[in-house]
Design an enzyme around this catalytic site. Structure first.
Site, PDB file in Angstrom:
ATOM      1  N   GLY A  14       0.939  -1.337   0.030  1.00 58.19           N
ATOM      2  CA  GLY A  14      -0.077  -0.170   0.047  1.00 58.19           C
ATOM      3  C   GLY A  14       0.793   1.231   0.013  1.00 58.19           C
ATOM      4  O   GLY A  14       1.823   1.190   0.691  1.00 58.19           O
ATOM      5  N   ARG A  75       1.293  -5.101  -5.755  1.00 57.77           N
ATOM      6  CA  ARG A  75       1.268  -6.340  -4.962  1.00 57.77           C
ATOM      7  C   ARG A  75       1.553  -7.591  -6.042  1.00 57.77           C
ATOM      8  O   ARG A  75       0.952  -7.537  -7.271  1.00 57.77           O
ATOM      9  CB  ARG A  75      -0.172  -6.713  -4.253  1.00 57.77           C
ATOM     10  CG  ARG A  75      -0.384  -5.566  -3.288  1.00 57.77           C
ATOM     11  CD  ARG A  75      -1.508  -5.752  -2.384  1.00 57.77           C
ATOM     12  NE  ARG A  75      -1.918  -4.737  -1.667  1.00 57.77           N
ATOM     13  CZ  ARG A  75      -1.441  -4.095  -0.524  1.00 57.77           C
ATOM     14  NH1 ARG A  75      -0.621  -4.586   0.026  1.00 57.77           N
ATOM     15  NH2 ARG A  75      -2.174  -2.988   0.063  1.00 57.77           N
ATOM     16  N   ASP A 106       5.086  -4.467   6.184  1.00 61.94           N
ATOM     17  CA  ASP A 106       5.697  -5.738   6.659  1.00 61.94           C
ATOM     18  C   ASP A 106       5.790  -6.954   5.596  1.00 61.94           C
ATOM     19  O   ASP A 106       6.649  -7.786   5.660  1.00 61.94           O
ATOM     20  CB  ASP A 106       5.099  -6.166   7.963  1.00 61.94           C
ATOM     21  CG  ASP A 106       3.565  -6.394   8.129  1.00 61.94           C
ATOM     22  OD1 ASP A 106       3.079  -6.098   7.046  1.00 61.94           O
ATOM     23  OD2 ASP A 106       3.178  -6.717   8.913  1.00 61.94           O
ATOM     24  N   THR A 129       4.126   3.021   5.524  1.00 61.08           N
ATOM     25  CA  THR A 129       2.580   2.651   5.513  1.00 61.08           C
ATOM     26  C   THR A 129       1.777   3.604   6.541  1.00 61.08           C
ATOM     27  O   THR A 129       2.606   4.114   7.469  1.00 61.08           O
ATOM     28  CB  THR A 129       2.343   1.204   6.123  1.00 61.08           C
ATOM     29  OG1 THR A 129       1.111   1.183   6.583  1.00 61.08           O
ATOM     30  CG2 THR A 129       3.449   0.998   7.296  1.00 61.08           C
ATOM     31  N   ASP A 131      -0.385   2.900   8.492  1.00 62.35           N
ATOM     32  CA  ASP A 131      -0.933   2.278   9.845  1.00 62.35           C
ATOM     33  C   ASP A 131      -0.112   2.262  10.973  1.00 62.35           C
ATOM     34  O   ASP A 131      -0.587   2.081  12.079  1.00 62.35           O
ATOM     35  CB  ASP A 131      -1.167   0.642   9.421  1.00 62.35           C
ATOM     36  CG  ASP A 131      -2.382   0.389   8.361  1.00 62.35           C
ATOM     37  OD1 ASP A 131      -3.140   1.345   8.341  1.00 62.35           O
ATOM     38  OD2 ASP A 131      -2.352  -0.405   7.710  1.00 62.35           O
ATOM     39  N   ASP A 133       2.174   0.266  12.170  1.00 63.92           N
ATOM     40  CA  ASP A 133       1.970  -0.961  12.873  1.00 63.92           C
ATOM     41  C   ASP A 133       3.187  -1.905  12.530  1.00 63.92           C
ATOM     42  O   ASP A 133       3.176  -2.967  12.678  1.00 63.92           O
ATOM     43  CB  ASP A 133       0.678  -1.757  12.217  1.00 63.92           C
ATOM     44  CG  ASP A 133       1.017  -2.084  10.628  1.00 63.92           C
ATOM     45  OD1 ASP A 133       1.698  -1.346   9.845  1.00 63.92           O
ATOM     46  OD2 ASP A 133       0.267  -2.849  10.026  1.00 63.92           O
ATOM     47  N   ARG A 158     -18.262  16.734  11.473  1.00 70.12           N
ATOM     48  CA  ARG A 158     -18.788  17.326  12.653  1.00 70.12           C
ATOM     49  C   ARG A 158     -19.812  18.316  12.171  1.00 70.12           C
ATOM     50  O   ARG A 158     -21.023  18.730  12.935  1.00 70.12           O
ATOM     51  CB  ARG A 158     -17.729  17.745  13.583  1.00 70.12           C
ATOM     52  CG  ARG A 158     -18.518  17.975  15.128  1.00 70.12           C
ATOM     53  CD  ARG A 158     -17.476  18.275  16.040  1.00 70.12           C
ATOM     54  NE  ARG A 158     -16.626  17.158  16.742  1.00 70.12           N
ATOM     55  CZ  ARG A 158     -17.243  16.446  17.351  1.00 70.12           C
ATOM     56  NH1 ARG A 158     -18.267  16.440  17.778  1.00 70.12           N
ATOM     57  NH2 ARG A 158     -16.438  15.342  17.951  1.00 70.12           N
ATOM     58  N   MET A 173      -8.584   3.626   8.529  1.00 69.90           N
ATOM     59  CA  MET A 173      -7.947   2.667   8.189  1.00 69.90           C
ATOM     60  C   MET A 173      -7.237   1.926   9.489  1.00 69.90           C
ATOM     61  O   MET A 173      -7.103   3.036  10.464  1.00 69.90           O
ATOM     62  CB  MET A 173      -6.737   2.862   7.157  1.00 69.90           C
ATOM     63  CG  MET A 173      -7.554   2.675   5.942  1.00 69.90           C
ATOM     64  SD  MET A 173      -6.456   2.932   4.441  1.00 69.90           S
ATOM     65  CE  MET A 173      -7.168   2.936   3.175  1.00 69.90           C
ATOM     66  N   ARG A 175      -6.190  -2.318   9.781  1.00 74.65           N
ATOM     67  CA  ARG A 175      -6.715  -3.552   9.747  1.00 74.65           C
ATOM     68  C   ARG A 175      -6.359  -4.320  11.465  1.00 74.65           C
ATOM     69  O   ARG A 175      -7.291  -5.144  11.721  1.00 74.65           O
ATOM     70  CB  ARG A 175      -5.977  -4.318   8.821  1.00 74.65           C
ATOM     71  CG  ARG A 175      -6.716  -4.239   7.511  1.00 74.65           C
ATOM     72  CD  ARG A 175      -5.834  -4.753   6.165  1.00 74.65           C
ATOM     73  NE  ARG A 175      -4.836  -4.417   6.265  1.00 74.65           N
ATOM     74  CZ  ARG A 175      -3.810  -4.514   5.321  1.00 74.65           C
ATOM     75  NH1 ARG A 175      -4.188  -5.109   4.412  1.00 74.65           N
ATOM     76  NH2 ARG A 175      -2.566  -3.870   5.422  1.00 74.65           N
ATOM     77  N   GLU A 226     -10.921  -0.020  11.076  1.00 80.00           N
ATOM     78  CA  GLU A 226     -11.596  -1.065  10.121  1.00 80.00           C
ATOM     79  C   GLU A 226     -11.397  -2.544  10.583  1.00 80.00           C
ATOM     80  O   GLU A 226     -12.317  -3.220  10.334  1.00 80.00           O
ATOM     81  CB  GLU A 226     -10.902  -0.956   8.708  1.00 80.00           C
ATOM     82  CG  GLU A 226      -9.474  -1.107   8.613  1.00 80.00           C
ATOM     83  CD  GLU A 226      -8.962  -1.114   7.104  1.00 80.00           C
ATOM     84  OE1 GLU A 226      -7.708  -0.923   6.955  1.00 80.00           O
ATOM     85  OE2 GLU A 226      -9.674  -1.279   6.388  1.00 80.00           O
TER      86      GLU A 226
HETATM   87  P1  ATP Z   1       0.687  -2.822   3.503  1.00 84.24           P
HETATM   88  O1  ATP Z   1       0.929  -2.665   4.787  1.00 84.24           O
HETATM   89  O2  ATP Z   1      -0.013  -1.476   2.915  1.00 84.24           O
HETATM   90  O3  ATP Z   1      -0.219  -3.706   3.356  1.00 84.24           O
HETATM   91  P2  ATP Z   1       2.709  -4.478   2.654  1.00 84.24           P
HETATM   92  O4  ATP Z   1       4.096  -4.176   2.370  1.00 84.24           O
HETATM   93  O5  ATP Z   1       2.365  -5.211   3.932  1.00 84.24           O
HETATM   94  O6  ATP Z   1       1.874  -3.000   2.853  1.00 84.24           O
HETATM   95  P3  ATP Z   1       1.862  -6.772   1.098  1.00 84.24           P
HETATM   96  O7  ATP Z   1       0.831  -6.783   0.146  1.00 84.24           O
HETATM   97  O8  ATP Z   1       1.563  -7.498   2.429  1.00 84.24           O
HETATM   98  O9  ATP Z   1       2.091  -5.088   1.609  1.00 84.24           O
HETATM   99  O10 ATP Z   1       3.133  -7.243   0.398  1.00 84.24           O
HETATM  100  C1  ATP Z   1       3.714  -6.518  -0.694  1.00 84.24           C
HETATM  101  C2  ATP Z   1       4.106  -7.588  -1.699  1.00 84.24           C
HETATM  102  O11 ATP Z   1       5.349  -8.258  -1.073  1.00 84.24           O
HETATM  103  C3  ATP Z   1       3.378  -8.693  -2.057  1.00 84.24           C
HETATM  104  O12 ATP Z   1       2.589  -8.305  -3.001  1.00 84.24           O
HETATM  105  C4  ATP Z   1       4.393  -9.655  -2.271  1.00 84.24           C
HETATM  106  O13 ATP Z   1       4.907  -9.615  -3.471  1.00 84.24           O
HETATM  107  C5  ATP Z   1       5.591  -9.502  -1.553  1.00 84.24           C
HETATM  108  N1  ATP Z   1       5.336 -10.447  -0.318  1.00 84.24           N
HETATM  109  C6  ATP Z   1       4.707 -10.334   0.685  1.00 84.24           C
HETATM  110  N2  ATP Z   1       4.759 -11.387   1.363  1.00 84.24           N
HETATM  111  C7  ATP Z   1       5.401 -12.440   0.962  1.00 84.24           C
HETATM  112  C8  ATP Z   1       6.314 -13.745   1.157  1.00 84.24           C
HETATM  113  N3  ATP Z   1       5.880 -14.364   2.196  1.00 84.24           N
HETATM  114  N4  ATP Z   1       7.074 -14.167   0.240  1.00 84.24           N
HETATM  115  C9  ATP Z   1       7.440 -13.642  -0.972  1.00 84.24           C
HETATM  116  N5  ATP Z   1       6.875 -12.331  -1.262  1.00 84.24           N
HETATM  117  C10 ATP Z   1       5.844 -11.778  -0.410  1.00 84.24           C
END
Ligand code: ATP
Length: 328
Positions: A14, A75, A106, A129, A131, A133, A158, A173, A175, A226
């Site tokens: 994100g 993603r 993460d 991010t 969040d 988090d 308001r 937001m 999660r 959310e």
């Molecule tokens: P947000 O906090 O906004 O969700 P994020 O970085 O956690 O951001 P994710 O969609 O969880 O977003 O992960 C981004 C991309 O990282 C995934 O689309 C994937 O390509 C890669 N990824 C996540 N987990 C794995 C994993 N276990 N193995 C390999 N690639 C991964």
């Protein structure tokens, strides 16, 4: 002397305001230290497809104030597969990329760890991010801007709520964590705040709303994260429940959604992103890898990515107490 001659940078998962400032800092630090820099479009999917662009100091002109990410984000399910990661590695090799900086959450860091276990490409993560988090940093890039965006939106809600004596459930937001809900709830003077970490319960919510009415409040705002399921209901079900049990209330729902991710980053987000971007490149050249840049007590700190992905930053419980006092 570092063996790293070319560093790639990309944004993944994100998006959040301030990602552009982080990209700019990585690119300009590379230019300053005379290391080549490559931008990868669309995160890991772009890495697999070789969607690369050489970047110099001028390619990041006028982006520090812009929301979103100039490198786009995505993603990638393909990167979750061994075959996908092999293709990504071949693209890095073909372009002589020695290391990378990943800006994301993460999930993006988990992907980077998997990749480095298989191919030993050095990397540093920058937490991007809204969040807030991620373990190992008091602030993530984009969080403070998102707080301002949400408070601004609730202030407007308001205005209309008090004109019509209405109760609004405002979904924000978050999660897994309630940082945005709790802080904006206090900042915008919400009557109640529903967060995943704290079990409010439906009875207490009804009691609190009854008391609000009895005290003559002309409007009520309930901020709901959310990811909150402590009442067992989502915002729309909450509206129905309150209308059935407290017919004195005219209830509306407002889901703020993706507007929370947009907008020009706040000054603090720009500064944090800039500081982290500089450190990320410096650390790679010092031979550090698999670390995340974090900020603690206004100092940039390094947390091993393996630790950063395991935990979530804890909510400040004192804020819950403060919120209870201030809605008297
Ligand atoms: P947000 O906090 O906004 O969700 P994020 O970085 O956690 O951001 P994710 O969609 O969880 O977003 O992960 C981004 C991309 O990282 C995934 O689309 C994937 O390509 C890669 N990824 C996540 N987990 C794995 C994993 N276990 N193995 C390999 N690639 C991964």
């Amino acid at each position: 002397m570092s063996h790293i001659r070319k560093i790639a940078v990309f944004t993944s998962g994100g998006d959040s305001p301030g990602m552009n400032a982080a990209i700019r800092a990585v690119v300009r630090t590379c230019a300053y230290l005379q290391v080549d820099c490559i931008g990868i479009f669309r995160g890991y999917q772009g890495m697999i497809e070789g969607d690369f662009m050489p970047m110099d100091a001028r390619s990041v002109n006028n982006i520090i104030n812009k929301g979103g990410t100039m490198l786009k984000s995505a993603r990638s399910d393909e990167f979750r597969t061994k075959a996908g990661r092999k293709k990504a590695y071949e693209q890095l090799q073909a372009n002589e990329i020695d290391a990378f900086v990943v800006i994301g959450g993460d999930g993006s860091f988990t992907g980077a760890i998997k990749f480095s276990e298989e191919y030993h490409v050095p990397f540093i993560g920058i937490p991007g991010t809204i969040d807030n988090d991620i373990w190992g940093t008091q602030l993530t890039v984009g969080y403070l801007t998102a707080l301002n965006t949400v408070v601004d939106a609730i202030d407007k809600i308001r205005d209309t709520a008090s004109s019509h004596h209405r109760l609004f459930f405002v979904e924000v937001m978050g999660r897994d964590v309630g940082h945005i809900a709790l802080n904006t709830g206090i900042g915008a003077g919400a009557e109640e705040i529903l967060i995943p970490e704290e079990d409010l319960g439906l009875e207490r919510l009804l009691d609190s709303l009854k008391r609000s009415k009895a005290r003559g409040k002309s409007s009520s705002i309930v901020v709901v994260a959310e990811g909150d399921r402590t009442t067992g209901k989502n915002v729309y079900e909450l509206k129905e429940y309150v209308e059935e049990n407290l017919p004195i209330y005219d209830v509306r729902v407002c889901v703020l959604g993706h507007m929370q991710r947009g907008g020009s980053p706040s000054c603090t987000d720009r500064v944090i992103a800039s500081r982290m971007g500089v450190k990320a490149v410096e650390w790679l050249l010092e031979g550090r890898t698999n670390f995340m840049t974090g900020i603690n007590e206004n100092i940039i700190i390094a947390t091993p990515i393996s630790e950063a992905i395991k935990g979530k930053t804890k909510l400040d419980k004192e804020l819950i107490r403060i919120s209870d006092i201030l809605t008297v």
